[in-house]
Design an enzyme around this catalytic site. Structure first.
Site, PDB file in Angstrom:
ATOM      1  N   LYS A  25      72.413 -45.853  18.854  1.00 33.56           N
ATOM      2  CA  LYS A  25      73.200 -45.030  17.854  1.00 33.56           C
ATOM      3  C   LYS A  25      73.323 -43.705  18.740  1.00 33.56           C
ATOM      4  CE  LYS A  25      70.127 -42.181  15.993  1.00 33.56           C
ATOM      5  NZ  LYS A  25      69.959 -41.038  16.918  1.00 33.56           N
ATOM      6  N   ASP A  56      65.097 -44.388  11.354  1.00 31.45           N
ATOM      7  CA  ASP A  56      66.512 -44.868  11.914  1.00 31.45           C
ATOM      8  C   ASP A  56      66.400 -46.529  11.777  1.00 31.45           C
ATOM      9  OD1 ASP A  56      67.527 -42.657  12.468  1.00 31.45           O
ATOM     10  OD2 ASP A  56      66.768 -42.514  14.567  1.00 31.45           O
TER      11      ASP A  56
END
Ligand code: ATP
Length: 329
Positions: free
Chosen positions: A25, A155
């Site tokens: 990401k 995350d």
């Protein structure tokens, strides 16, 4: 049926294998709003999956052990690896399935740079959750897997579902928004440089604690503001120009002054063109958003010519709407 798995032949065991892609990401937006009693920070982020991912193989091994292999020398192979932790967590949460189906061999083909601000470890953890859900036929939903993921790292829930999302709290509270998969990105990182995420947050707190919001209600309203704000609007219109202008990362304020090489790299990428340049997460990876692959390749070429350093690595890839995906069974 589950019990027979343990006693079946090597040939049959081979059938119990899943190959997964675990995407990295980038942070399009990272705002530190305040600190929290649990030691983490209150964040408002916009997270975005990219087409660069680790490949994981998860295979039943017919024992009661979790074995981990990885082709990258900097990745730990013990119980500090998030992929290992994910398997351990699943074996503790689903003791019956673990007893019935047995342990696993996890093989990570590392494609995501390590300690780079790209959630490389978190996404491997997410992939193990998804893989074991299939291997052990648990039938867990994505939100259930994300809930488990919260125990592994902030995350991890995002990495399970991927795409484009607003993340608040310590990053685990997610709201999916319009996927942004029409843009390209150039990533650049010195392979001899890494930034410790805890160091970056600790230093930020030392320097900027007076800007922190302490009132719970105010934190909530700040977190909900982003939904109606210009960034999310630009994303819903897939307005690359606007998105490029609105990129923001509070951690740049502490990482860039400390890592002058990263500052120089950021400046050069920014001057080379594209929609906007920023550091991802706690760095040291820097990225430039681009309208097309051609533009991204041109920017990479310009930056490569300006900085002659064999340790500088580039990746050109697309923004992606995918979280962890299964590529074969
Ligand atoms: P984040 O953006 O989530 O803060 P990061 O991209 O900065 O993470 P990682 O690649 O996840 O950083 O690595 C941070 C540290 O985590 C590494 O230095 C390594 O010791 C450890 N680690 C544990 N599990 C893994 C894994 N599966 N892959 C890579 N690193 C891992």
């Amino acid at each position: 049926y589950p019990l027979s798995i343990i006693h079946c032949s090597t040939h049959e065991l081979k059938m119990r294998t899943y190959q997964l892609i675990a995407p990295a990401k980038i942070n399009l937006y990272l705002e530190i709003v305040g600190d929290r009693p649990d030691g983490y920070h209150e964040l408002v982020m916009i997270l975005q999956s990219i087409d660069l991912g680790d490949r994981l193989e998860i295979r039943s091994n017919g024992t009661q052990k979790i074995n981990l292999h990885c082709n990258h020398p900097l990745v730990p192979l013990d119980n500090t690896n998030i992929a290992y932790k994910a398997a351990q967590l699943m074996s503790e949460e689903f003791t019956q399935a673990f007893a019935n189906y047995g342990g696993v061999n996890i093989t990570i083909d590392k494609q995501i740079p390590v300690a780079a601000g790209l959630a490389g470890g978190s996404t491997d953890g997410a992939a193990v959750l998804v893989g074991l859900n299939l291997l052990w036929e648990l039938g867990l939903t994505i939100p259930q897997l994300q809930k488990l993921g919260e125990k592994l790292g902030s995350d991890v829930p995002f990495c399970v579902s991927g795409g484009t999302a607003i993340a608040t709290g310590r990053g685990e509270k997610l709201d999916a928004i319009q996927d942004l998969d029409n843009l390209w990105v150039v990533l650049a990182k010195y392979n001899n440089l890494s930034v410790s995420t805890p160091w970056a947050y600790k230093t930020y707190k030392q320097q900027f604690a007076e800007t922190y919001i302490n009132d719970r209600e105010e934190i909530k309203s700040r977190s909900s503001h982003i939904h109606s704000g210009s960034f999310v609007q630009a994303i819903s219109h897939k307005d690359g120009e606007k998105i490029g202008q609105l990129l923001h990362n509070d951690l740049e304020k502490v990482v860039l002054p400390e890592y002058t090489q990263v500052t120089q790299l950021r400046d050069i990428l920014q001057q080379a063109g594209g929609l906007g340049t920023m550091m991802s997460g706690s760095g040291p990876t820097v990225f430039t958003l681009c309208q097309s692959q051609t533009e991204a390749e041109t920017i990479k070429k310009i930056a490569r010519e300006k900085i002659e350093d064999p340790n500088l690595e580039f990746w050109v890839t697309q923004l992606s709407s995918n979280g962890v995906s299964i590529i074969s069974e």
